[in-house]
Scaffold this motif. Structure first.
Motif, PDB file in Angstrom:
ATOM      1  N   ARG A 133       0.808  -1.220   0.000  1.00 17.15           N
ATOM      2  CA  ARG A 133       0.000   0.000   0.000  1.00 17.15           C
ATOM      3  C   ARG A 133       0.844   1.274   0.000  1.00 17.15           C
ATOM      4  N   GLY A 134       2.152   1.133   0.031  1.00 20.97           N
ATOM      5  CA  GLY A 134       3.013   2.307  -0.007  1.00 20.97           C
ATOM      6  C   GLY A 134       3.044   3.091   1.283  1.00 20.97           C
ATOM      7  N   VAL A 135       2.904   2.392   2.408  1.00 20.88           N
ATOM      8  CA  VAL A 135       2.876   3.034   3.718  1.00 20.88           C
ATOM      9  C   VAL A 135       4.250   2.928   4.377  1.00 20.88           C
ATOM     10  N   THR A 136       4.740   4.046   4.876  1.00 23.00           N
ATOM     11  CA  THR A 136       6.023   4.062   5.575  1.00 23.00           C
ATOM     12  C   THR A 136       5.883   3.385   6.934  1.00 23.00           C
ATOM     13  N   PHE A 137       6.833   2.521   7.278  1.00 22.90           N
ATOM     14  CA  PHE A 137       6.794   1.839   8.569  1.00 22.90           C
ATOM     15  C   PHE A 137       8.209   1.683   9.100  1.00 22.90           C
ATOM     16  N   GLU A 138       8.302   1.419  10.387  1.00 21.91           N
ATOM     17  CA  GLU A 138       9.586   1.164  11.028  1.00 21.91           C
ATOM     18  C   GLU A 138       9.448  -0.077  11.897  1.00 21.91           C
ATOM     19  N   ALA A 139      10.362  -1.014  11.740  1.00 19.99           N
ATOM     20  CA  ALA A 139      10.413  -2.192  12.604  1.00 19.99           C
ATOM     21  C   ALA A 139      11.316  -1.861  13.786  1.00 19.99           C
ATOM     22  N   ILE A 140      10.751  -1.874  14.983  1.00 19.70           N
ATOM     23  CA  ILE A 140      11.515  -1.526  16.181  1.00 19.70           C
ATOM     24  C   ILE A 140      11.433  -2.677  17.177  1.00 19.70           C
TER      25      ILE A 140
END
Length: 311
Positions: A77-84
């Motif tokens: 979907r083109g969504v920015t995410f961060e794996a933390i």
């Protein structure tokens, strides 16, 4: 030997905990697609996974347990995410929990069932709400007067109102658009529906619809109104049983004493407003201050303040 095994087991446990990850969807300027981000949060809730809404943290970010499927959906979907890591997530939540920080973490556990009140003849580009929800990929149902009077509002958690004119004056478009096919179609559809449901006038049908919406809200439903729905809803509630429509709208004259007969005890947000009874003027009342607030654009300022997440 058993001591080495115990040490190894403890080490592996701590290592696994340190590597456990959460998915953070930022909502600040780093986010490439804010609308789709809301859709991701909704989609995760549909999978019965808790989503934390971090109010005032990086624009109101979303935090959830990481699963490969969730990460893949963000990519699609083109969504920015961060794996933390869990440790990083805990640090964020601890910072938010500090009493002097105006931030909060709201736990969401259920995807709300959404209804958008919109007529069946509405074209897709006529309704910004359905456009946004469709683009964000948030599921919703379209409902109108018949469904509401059949008692179907109870099936929804959230009701959204947009352009609707609840006064029965068809948006007060008569002067400018009375000869346009789309206006004539809108009038015909509403009149036919009112007759089908046993009402003599569209205004009577709309007034009964607002009564059902009142019950919905009083029973715990969430209702959000914008555009014409904000003022015409309260006008219809205050004018219950009073004819405020001219003959071009319902075939007979409006009550000349309509203003004095308004009952503001039925309204949600507005009171003591004055009706605009002239059918040639594109206003319903003085709730809309467009014609009364005489401030030139260069001198018209307002101030945004930080959302009160905690205090």
């Amino acid at each position: 030997m058993w001591r080495k095994s115990l040490f190894y087991s403890i080490f592996c446990l701590f290592f696994m905990q340190a590597q456990a990850i959460q998915l953070l969807i930022p909502m600040d300027d780093s986010q490439r697609n804010h609308l789709k981000s809301y859709g991701i949060a909704y989609w995760v809730l549909q999978h019965n996974v808790e989503v934390k809404w971090l109010l005032n943290y990086r624009g109101g970010s979303f935090l959830m347990q990481h699963y490969p499927e969730f990460e893949n959906e963000c990519v699609v979907r083109g969504v920015t995410f961060e794996a933390i890591t869990d440790a990083q997530a805990s640090a964020i939540l601890n910072e938010i929990a500090r009493p002097e920080v105006n931030q909060d973490a709201v736990s969401m556990n259920k995807a709300p069932k959404i209804a958008v009140y919109t007529p069946p003849n509405k074209l897709p580009w006529d309704d910004a709400v359905t456009l946004v929800l469709t683009y964000a990929e948030i599921e919703y149902d379209k409902i109108y007067d018949e469904e509401i009077l059949e008692g179907k509002l109870k099936d929804y958690d959230w009701l959204h109102l947009h352009h609707e004119d609840f006064t029965g004056q068809f948006g007060k478009f008569w002067r400018t658009y009375q000869h346009m096919p789309w206006y004539q179609q809108d009038v015909s559809i509403n009149q036919a529906l009112a007759e089908k449901l046993g009402f003599l006038k569209v205004s009577e049908m709309k007034e009964m619809v607002t009564r059902e919406m009142d019950k919905y809200v009083l029973n715990g439903g969430f209702m959000f109104a914008m555009c014409a729905a904000t003022d015409t809803y309260d006008i219809a509630r205050a004018a219950a049983g009073v004819d405020i429509c001219g003959p071009m709208f319902d075939g007979d004259p409006a009550d000349p004493d309509a203003q004095e007969k308004l009952d503001f005890s039925h309204t949600f947000a507005f009171h003591n407003f004055k009706l605009e009874m002239d059918p040639n003027i594109y206003e319903f009342s003085d709730i809309d201050a467009t014609n009364t607030r005489k401030v030139v654009r260069e001198n018209d300022y307002f101030t945004l303040f930080e959302f009160s997440a905690k205090w």
